[in-house]
Write a protein that holds these residues in place. Structure first.
Motif, short mmCIF file in Angstrom:
data_model
loop_
_atom_site.label_atom_id
_atom_site.label_comp_id
_atom_site.label_asym_id
_atom_site.label_seq_id
_atom_site.Cartn_x
_atom_site.Cartn_y
_atom_site.Cartn_z
N GLN A 394 34.94 38.57 48.79
CA GLN A 394 33.80 39.43 49.06
C GLN A 394 33.94 40.76 48.32
O GLN A 394 32.96 41.29 47.78
N GLN A 395 35.16 41.27 48.26
CA GLN A 395 35.41 42.51 47.54
C GLN A 395 35.10 42.35 46.05
O GLN A 395 34.53 43.24 45.42
N LEU A 396 35.50 41.20 45.48
CA LEU A 396 35.20 40.93 44.07
C LEU A 396 33.70 40.92 43.83
O LEU A 396 33.20 41.50 42.85
N GLN A 397 32.98 40.27 44.72
CA GLN A 397 31.54 40.13 44.55
C GLN A 397 30.84 41.48 44.70
O GLN A 397 29.98 41.83 43.88
N GLN A 398 31.22 42.23 45.70
CA GLN A 398 30.58 43.53 45.93
C GLN A 398 30.88 44.50 44.80
O GLN A 398 30.04 45.34 44.47
N GLY A 399 32.06 44.40 44.21
CA GLY A 399 32.41 45.29 43.12
C GLY A 399 31.90 44.84 41.76
O GLY A 399 32.11 45.52 40.76
N GLY A 400 31.24 43.68 41.72
CA GLY A 400 30.73 43.17 40.45
C GLY A 400 31.83 42.79 39.49
O GLY A 400 31.66 42.90 38.27
N ASN A 401 32.98 42.33 40.03
CA ASN A 401 34.15 42.05 39.20
C ASN A 401 34.45 40.57 39.03
O ASN A 401 35.57 40.21 38.64
N ILE A 402 33.48 39.73 39.34
CA ILE A 402 33.75 38.29 39.28
C ILE A 402 34.02 37.84 37.85
O ILE A 402 34.96 37.09 37.58
N ALA A 403 33.19 38.28 36.90
CA ALA A 403 33.38 37.87 35.50
C ALA A 403 34.74 38.33 34.99
O ALA A 403 35.44 37.60 34.29
N GLU A 404 35.13 39.55 35.35
CA GLU A 404 36.43 40.08 34.94
C GLU A 404 37.56 39.24 35.55
O GLU A 404 38.56 38.94 34.89
N PHE A 405 37.38 38.86 36.81
CA PHE A 405 38.39 38.05 37.50
C PHE A 405 38.54 36.69 36.84
O PHE A 405 39.66 36.22 36.60
N VAL A 406 37.43 36.05 36.51
CA VAL A 406 37.47 34.75 35.85
C VAL A 406 38.17 34.86 34.49
O VAL A 406 38.97 33.99 34.12
N ALA A 407 37.89 35.93 33.77
CA ALA A 407 38.54 36.13 32.47
C ALA A 407 40.05 36.26 32.63
O ALA A 407 40.82 35.71 31.83
N ASP A 408 40.49 36.96 33.66
CA ASP A 408 41.93 37.11 33.90
C ASP A 408 42.57 35.78 34.26
O ASP A 408 43.69 35.48 33.82
N VAL A 409 41.87 34.97 35.07
CA VAL A 409 42.41 33.65 35.43
C VAL A 409 42.55 32.78 34.18
O VAL A 409 43.53 32.06 34.01
N ARG A 410 41.57 32.88 33.30
CA ARG A 410 41.62 32.09 32.05
C ARG A 410 42.80 32.51 31.18
O ARG A 410 43.49 31.68 30.60
N ARG A 411 43.04 33.81 31.10
CA ARG A 411 44.20 34.28 30.34
C ARG A 411 45.50 33.80 30.98
O ARG A 411 46.46 33.44 30.28
N THR A 412 45.53 33.81 32.30
CA THR A 412 46.71 33.34 33.01
C THR A 412 47.00 31.88 32.66
O THR A 412 48.15 31.51 32.39
N LYS A 413 45.97 31.06 32.64
CA LYS A 413 46.16 29.65 32.30
C LYS A 413 46.65 29.49 30.86
O LYS A 413 47.53 28.66 30.58
N ALA A 414 46.09 30.29 29.97
CA ALA A 414 46.49 30.19 28.57
C ALA A 414 47.97 30.52 28.42
O ALA A 414 48.72 29.81 27.73
N LEU A 415 48.41 31.58 29.06
CA LEU A 415 49.80 31.99 28.94
C LEU A 415 50.73 31.01 29.64
O LEU A 415 51.83 30.72 29.18
N ALA A 416 50.28 30.48 30.79
CA ALA A 416 51.10 29.50 31.51
C ALA A 416 51.34 28.26 30.65
O ALA A 416 52.46 27.75 30.58
N GLN A 417 50.29 27.78 30.00
CA GLN A 417 50.44 26.61 29.14
C GLN A 417 51.39 26.90 27.98
O GLN A 417 52.23 26.07 27.63
N LEU A 418 51.25 28.08 27.40
CA LEU A 418 52.10 28.43 26.26
C LEU A 418 53.55 28.58 26.69
O LEU A 418 54.47 28.16 25.97
N LEU A 419 53.77 29.14 27.86
CA LEU A 419 55.12 29.33 28.35
C LEU A 419 55.80 27.99 28.64
O LEU A 419 56.99 27.82 28.39
N GLU A 420 55.03 27.04 29.13
CA GLU A 420 55.58 25.71 29.41
C GLU A 420 56.06 25.02 28.14
O GLU A 420 56.98 24.21 28.16
N GLN A 421 55.43 25.36 27.01
CA GLN A 421 55.76 24.71 25.74
C GLN A 421 56.77 25.51 24.91
O GLN A 421 57.11 25.15 23.80
N THR A 422 57.24 26.63 25.47
CA THR A 422 58.19 27.49 24.76
C THR A 422 59.62 27.11 25.12
O THR A 422 59.94 26.88 26.28
N THR A 423 60.48 27.04 24.11
CA THR A 423 61.91 26.79 24.36
C THR A 423 62.57 28.08 24.80
O THR A 423 62.55 29.08 24.08
#
Length: 494
Positions: A394-423
């Motif tokens: 609800q705080q995300l929605q009221q603050g108009g930060n949903i798009a920003e939150f989704v972008a951060d989650v997407r970056r998190t996934k990108a880095l997680a995938q890259l880290l899994e493939q890193t030696t």
């Protein structure tokens, strides 16, 4: 509608947009509707004034100006959406042509995310520190547990470091007694230095019902920075008695029967924490490597605007706390305002570059965010913020930060995938398998927040229920994108 996009540089474009008059019907309708409710014309009921009468009454140029103000934001957003322009911040708009009943033309200059040429993401490798738990570290954690089982006993002697005293305080500036500097019956540990400078020196050597007066600089409130006369009166002195480090203590403080078993468990937990810290270190080094090998231009003035925004917010907080910049910088241990701004600007620029790189990786790998991703991140962040997932959402929605939150989650996934493939190897050349370690005492999204806190949590968890298993790679990746955006938020959003 016609539009062209001209690249002014790697991070800025100019859009030239022409709007046929017929496409402004909606804007004209909205403007006339508002004017009919505002303008009163004799002979016409409110809201029923004809458009041509309004043109005559307030002037056609005024009507056209309001139409332009209504139309441009909608048209601009449509052009951005259709051309998939990743804009940053607000555009600079200039109307270049306004021919009544013919055409509206305008330009919009705006910062955009740069087009990044990514390096090869294959065969990535980073080196992290070895995992080593020392006896001193184990002693420190056992001592923390021992402190929690200490007993306070009243003593008939003068206070000394480590004692707990009950004190009364009265602060004066001149002849004025400060209400916010006066209290009674406060419990204080002598030598902790946790309240005000000079208090420890004043209290040491005082017995019950004895007083002392000292001078100190006030750190907050309306008299912040001024010298105050503080009188402290000791009401009671209690000594802290620690339990003996033996098997009885181990059985009392934990699930183990002997002190040796307790120490072995602490060693195991600290080892697990250090492996988690290896993951955090691997994450940081991976991001550092990506920034070193990738050219990432930053829009001109973006860091300055973000710094100004942050400083304005900090200024308001300081005013509420009764602080000024000199006091804040002194408390922060920063030499001067220039050094503070330079450090903040550096952090902002690094955060922006990290966001751009992770966005580019997510684009290249066509990473998407689904409801499961969002739910997991909301639950993790809600836990960190000590609120329910529903409250956080609800705080995300009221603050108009949903798009920003989704972008951060997407970056998190990108880095997680890259880290899994890193030696990942340690300093001794051993391969570190993050997948083999699972945080059993803290939730994955809270992994490796800070070395000292995490170590303490690991020891404390000896008597707590174990949390569900979670992927370590995802855990440390969460920390990475948070670390990149916490300082400045998503300053790349449009």
């Amino acid at each position: 509608m016609k539009s062209t996009i001209e690249e002014l540089g790697p991070t800025r474009v100019r859009m030239a947009i022409e709007v046929p008059w017929g496409d402004l019907d909606h804007a004209f309708g909205e403007v006339y509707k508002e004017l009919k409710n505002q303008v009163r014309v004799p002979g016409f009921r409110p809201g029923k004034v004809p458009n041509r009468i309004l043109d005559q009454r307030i002037g056609r140029p005024v009507v056209l100006e309001q139409v332009v103000q209504h139309a441009i934001p909608e048209v601009y957003s449509e052009v951005v959406r259709e051309n998939q322009v990743r804009v940053i911040g607000q555009p600079d708009i200039e109307v270049t042509r306004l021919d009544d009943n013919d055409t509206l033309a305008f330009t919009a200059e705006v910062d955009v995310a740069p087009k990044i040429e990514l390096p090869s993401l294959e065969d990535l490798a980073v080196t992290v520190d070895d995992v080593e738990v020392t006896d001193e570290e184990i002693d420190q954690q056992v001592s923390v547990m021992r402190e929690r089982f200490a007993m306070l006993t009243g003593v008939e002697r003068a206070a000394q470091d480590g004692d707990f005293v009950s004190i009364d305080l009265e602060a004066r500036v001149g002849d004025e007694v400060l209400e916010d500097g006066t209290t009674s019956g406060m419990s204080y540990e002598v030598g902790s230095g946790s309240i005000m400078e000079g208090l420890d020196d004043a209290v040491r050597g005082l017995s019950a019902d004895e007083s002392a007066t000292f001078e100190t600089a006030l750190q907050q409130g309306p008299h912040a920075g001024e010298q105050a006369q503080v009188t402290v009166t000791v009401r009671s002195v209690k000594a802290k008695e620690l339990p003996e480090l033996d098997d009885e203590f181990a059985s009392t403080a934990s699930e183990f029967d002997t002190l040796e078993e307790l120490r072995d468990d602490v060693r195991t937990r600290l080892s697990r924490v250090k492996v988690m810290q290896q993951g955090a270190q691997a994450r940081d080094k991976l991001v550092e490597h990506l920034l070193e090998v990738t050219e990432v231009p930053i829009p001109e003035g973006l860091a300055d605007r973000e710094l100004e925004f942050r400083n304005d917010a900090l200024q308001r907080e300081m005013q509420q706390a009764g602080l000024d910049w000199d006091t804040f910088l002194s408390m922060s241990g920063v030499e001067n305002r220039e050094a503070y701004d330079a450090e903040q600007r550096k952090n902002i620029e690094e955060a922006v570059r990290t966001q751009f790189v992770l966005d580019a990786i997510a684009d290249a790998r066509e990473i998407t965010v689904d409801n499961d991703d969002l739910s997991a991140q909301i639950m993790a962040q809600a836990s960190r913020s000590r609120m329910s997932p529903e409250q956080y959402a609800q705080q995300l929605q009221q603050g108009g930060n949903i798009a920003e939150f989704v972008a951060d989650v997407r970056r998190t996934k990108a880095l997680a995938q890259l880290l899994e493939q890193t030696t990942i190897t340690d300093a001794s050349g051993n391969v570190v398998d993050l997948e083999s370690v699972r945080p059993q005492t803290v939730r994955a999204a809270e992994a490796a927040p800070a070395a000292d806190d995490t170590a303490t949590d690991a020891v404390d968890a000896g008597t707590e229920d174990e949390a569900p298993d979670a992927e370590v790679a995802d855990a440390v990746a969460v920390e990475a994108t948070e670390g990149a955006t916490e300082d400045s938020g998503d300053v790349t959003k449009g």
